[in-house]
Design an enzyme around this catalytic site. Structure first.
Site, PDB file in Angstrom:
ATOM      1  CG  ASP A   1      -1.389   7.535   0.834  1.00 29.33           C
ATOM      2  OD1 ASP A   1      -0.114   8.115   0.154  1.00 29.33           O
ATOM      3  OD2 ASP A   1      -2.347   8.020   0.124  1.00 29.33           O
TER       4      ASP A   1
ATOM      5  CG  ASP B   1      -1.802   0.991   1.297  1.00 29.87           C
ATOM      6  OD1 ASP B   1      -2.365   1.556   0.446  1.00 29.87           O
ATOM      7  OD2 ASP B   1      -1.813   1.688   2.342  1.00 29.87           O
TER       8      ASP B   1
END
Length: 174
Positions: free
Chosen positions: A5, A3
């Site tokens: 952020d 992922d």
């Protein structure tokens, strides 16, 4: 698979809207570099609803990702691809995590099985997407990770302080 952020860069409740707001979490760039040097193909899988919300456009998102690539490359690593969902939660797409659409698109593009492929995230939706795609989810405490652990104490996936620690776990062959 990573992922973005909260895993690679500092997250913001106000969204990352331009390259200046994209700041790496300490150790994350080095983690990606170590994974790259060990032969792992690093791919980013990220929800980016700020596009649909009008907070940034696709050109600005590309600039943010260019900065991310540049910073990773400068540390000796490579991000092979970035898959993103620009949709809002109510758009009913199949690519927004926790649905596995982006992970499955990556698997199809690269003609691989996701079985035992690590997917490192900081939220419960990352864990759910990883499980739904047949990958091996790992959780980091950075970003929303601590909140995720508090809200889901039943979580049984491996948990790490940050991306660097998760990378060391992967590199150890566990």
């Amino acid at each position: 698979m990573l992922d973005r952020d909260g895993v690679i860069n500092l997250d913001s409740d106000d969204y990352i809207k331009n390259p200046d707001e994209w700041r790496p979490i300490p150790g994350s760039l080095e983690a990606i570099a170590e994974l790259s040097r060990a032969g792992y193909r690093v791919v980013v899988i990220t929800n980016q609803s700020g596009v649909t919300r009008g907070l940034l456009n696709l050109d600005t998102l590309a600039e943010i990702h260019s900065k991310m690539h540049f910073c990773v490359n400068r540390c000796g690593g490579t991000i092979e691809a970035v898959y993103f969902c620009p949709h809002a939660p109510d758009d009913r797409c199949d690519c927004r995590k926790p649905l596995p659409g982006l992970l499955k698109r990556f698997a199809s593009d690269y003609r691989i099985s996701l079985e035992n492929v690590p997917f490192i995230g900081d939220s419960y939706r990352d864990i759910r997407a990883g499980v739904a795609a047949g990958a091996r989810p790992l959780l980091v405490k950075t970003g929303n990770g601590r909140i995720t652990l508090a809200a889901h104490p039943e979580t049984t996936v491996p948990v790490f302080e940050n991306l660097y620690d998760a990378a060391q776990f992967i590199l150890s062959g566990r």
